[in-house]
Scaffold this motif. Structure first.
Motif, PDB file in Angstrom:
ATOM      1  N   GLY A  70       3.781   1.732   6.228  1.00 63.66           N
ATOM      2  CA  GLY A  70       2.883   0.610   6.462  1.00 63.66           C
ATOM      3  C   GLY A  70       2.539  -0.201   5.234  1.00 63.66           C
ATOM      4  O   GLY A  70       2.499  -1.441   5.292  1.00 63.66           O
ATOM      5  N   GLY A  74       3.576  -3.983   5.091  1.00 64.11           N
ATOM      6  CA  GLY A  74       2.475  -4.944   5.170  1.00 64.11           C
ATOM      7  C   GLY A  74       2.444  -5.882   3.983  1.00 64.11           C
ATOM      8  O   GLY A  74       2.246  -7.096   4.145  1.00 64.11           O
ATOM      9  N   GLU A  84       8.002 -12.302   7.909  1.00 67.80           N
ATOM     10  CA  GLU A  84       6.905 -12.215   8.876  1.00 67.80           C
ATOM     11  C   GLU A  84       7.272 -12.892  10.197  1.00 67.80           C
ATOM     12  O   GLU A  84       6.851 -12.447  11.265  1.00 67.80           O
ATOM     13  CB  GLU A  84       5.648 -12.861   8.292  1.00 67.80           C
ATOM     14  CG  GLU A  84       4.437 -12.717   9.185  1.00 67.80           C
ATOM     15  CD  GLU A  84       3.236 -13.448   8.637  1.00 67.80           C
ATOM     16  OE1 GLU A  84       2.121 -13.169   9.092  1.00 67.80           O
ATOM     17  OE2 GLU A  84       3.421 -14.312   7.761  1.00 67.80           O
ATOM     18  N   ILE A 130      -0.595  -1.729   8.171  1.00 71.70           N
ATOM     19  CA  ILE A 130       0.223  -2.934   8.002  1.00 71.70           C
ATOM     20  C   ILE A 130      -0.642  -4.185   8.004  1.00 71.70           C
ATOM     21  O   ILE A 130      -0.509  -5.057   7.127  1.00 71.70           O
ATOM     22  CB  ILE A 130       1.281  -3.011   9.123  1.00 71.70           C
ATOM     23  CG1 ILE A 130       2.300  -1.884   8.979  1.00 71.70           C
ATOM     24  CG2 ILE A 130       1.994  -4.361   9.084  1.00 71.70           C
ATOM     25  CD1 ILE A 130       3.307  -1.834  10.116  1.00 71.70           C
ATOM     26  N   VAL A 131      -1.534  -4.297   8.974  1.00 71.68           N
ATOM     27  CA  VAL A 131      -2.349  -5.507   9.112  1.00 71.68           C
ATOM     28  C   VAL A 131      -3.231  -5.720   7.883  1.00 71.68           C
ATOM     29  O   VAL A 131      -3.331  -6.833   7.349  1.00 71.68           O
ATOM     30  CB  VAL A 131      -3.187  -5.426  10.402  1.00 71.68           C
ATOM     31  CG1 VAL A 131      -4.218  -6.540  10.431  1.00 71.68           C
ATOM     32  CG2 VAL A 131      -2.284  -5.505  11.622  1.00 71.68           C
ATOM     33  N   SER A 133      -2.834  -4.426   4.828  1.00 71.46           N
ATOM     34  CA  SER A 133      -2.013  -4.670   3.646  1.00 71.46           C
ATOM     35  C   SER A 133      -1.521  -6.116   3.621  1.00 71.46           C
ATOM     36  O   SER A 133      -1.512  -6.760   2.559  1.00 71.46           O
ATOM     37  CB  SER A 133      -0.830  -3.704   3.620  1.00 71.46           C
ATOM     38  OG  SER A 133      -1.266  -2.367   3.579  1.00 71.46           O
ATOM     39  N   ARG A 134      -1.122  -6.623   4.760  1.00 70.84           N
ATOM     40  CA  ARG A 134      -0.693  -8.022   4.834  1.00 70.84           C
ATOM     41  C   ARG A 134      -1.841  -8.961   4.506  1.00 70.84           C
ATOM     42  O   ARG A 134      -1.676  -9.940   3.762  1.00 70.84           O
ATOM     43  CB  ARG A 134      -0.148  -8.321   6.235  1.00 70.84           C
ATOM     44  CG  ARG A 134       0.338  -9.747   6.414  1.00 70.84           C
ATOM     45  CD  ARG A 134       0.851  -9.987   7.813  1.00 70.84           C
ATOM     46  NE  ARG A 134      -0.185  -9.833   8.816  1.00 70.84           N
ATOM     47  CZ  ARG A 134      -0.006 -10.046  10.127  1.00 70.84           C
ATOM     48  NH1 ARG A 134       1.203 -10.405  10.567  1.00 70.84           N
ATOM     49  NH2 ARG A 134      -0.988  -9.895  10.976  1.00 70.84           N
TER      50      ARG A 134
END
Length: 257
Positions: A70, A74, A84, A130-131, A133-134
């Motif tokens: 993740g 991310g 993306e 992931i969310v 980190s992005r």
């Protein structure tokens, strides 16, 4: 500083629980004191620790897999817009898919065992990692990157000096939230698929109508989740200490006004 208020809230909830159990309780609703005694008794039984050992194997492996996958994914999604575009639809599917619905698919594809439990725990927690980190990479000021570029910084330097340090608080927040989701997945997969660890213990006590032991087992799970969350929060403060306000600087700024 918040400890007295937390203890007061806990005392109020325990009192309300005890009073309600005394009025409306019965075979299926033990009182607070009875639950505490049952929990203390469970802590002295080898069966509980065996169940925790079995369940935490899937928790540790699944959460480690979620972090290893993740965090890089991310941060890459936050940095590279083209990547993306291709991955965003799949991430949105993971966000809206009820993970319990994936259990039959896991059983048919990898069987009933440690692998399926690890995969489900990883799926539960990897989305949060992931969310966040992005989002941590996205919130970096583009002017900082342009300034670094103007001084001749390469992509590796931008990552090491700007993106990763700035995104670390959000990454750690995602790790902490993902850890809570991993505990949820650990229990859910055993309740619905493999009744071997702590989930099997819950189902056993429910079938035998042993309500105090059932509530005690749930209390042990909650205590583990709180301890893991506190450990993750401590790690977040240690690794991203520069994000905490400096009390001396705050007092100096107030005095200069």
């Amino acid at each position: 500083m918040n400890l007295p208020y937390q203890l007061l809230t806990f005392a109020v909830l325990a009192t309300c629980w005890e009073l309600y159990a005394g009025v409306r309780g019965g075979l299926l609703l033990p009182g607070f004191a009875e639950t505490v005694r049952a929990t203390a008794g469970l802590l002295g039984e080898a069966e509980l620790w065996r169940a925790l050992y079995v369940s935490n194997q899937a928790l540790v492996l699944g959460f480690a897999l979620a972090v290893v996958v993740g965090v890089p994914l991310g941060t890459a999604l936050g940095r590279f817009r083209l990547l993306e575009r291709y991955a965003d639809v799949h991430l949105n599917i993971l966000l809206v898919t009820p993970m319990a619905a994936l259990i039959p698919l896991l059983v048919m594809s990898v069987g009933v065992g440690t692998v399926s439990r690890v995969v489900l725990v990883a799926l539960f927690s990897v989305v949060m990692v992931i969310v966040n980190s992005r989002a941590g990479v996205r919130q970096v000021d583009p002017a900082l990157i342009e300034m670094a570029r103007s001084f001749g910084a390469g992509e590796r330097t931008v990552w090491a000096r700007i993106l990763l340090p700035a995104a670390l608080p959000a990454v750690m927040t995602g790790v902490r939230l993902g850890l809570g989701r991993a505990v949820t997945g650990m229990v859910l997969v055993e309740l619905l698929m493999v009744s071997d660890g702590i989930g099997g213990l819950i189902l056993t006590y429910r079938g035998l109508l042993k309500a105090p032991q059932l509530y005690g087992t749930i209390a042990v799970i909650l205590a583990e989740a709180l301890l893991l969350g506190a450990a993750a929060h401590w790690a977040e403060r240690r690794l991203a200490r520069w994000t905490r306000p400096n009390p001396s600087r705050t007092r100096t700024a107030r005095s200069q006004r």
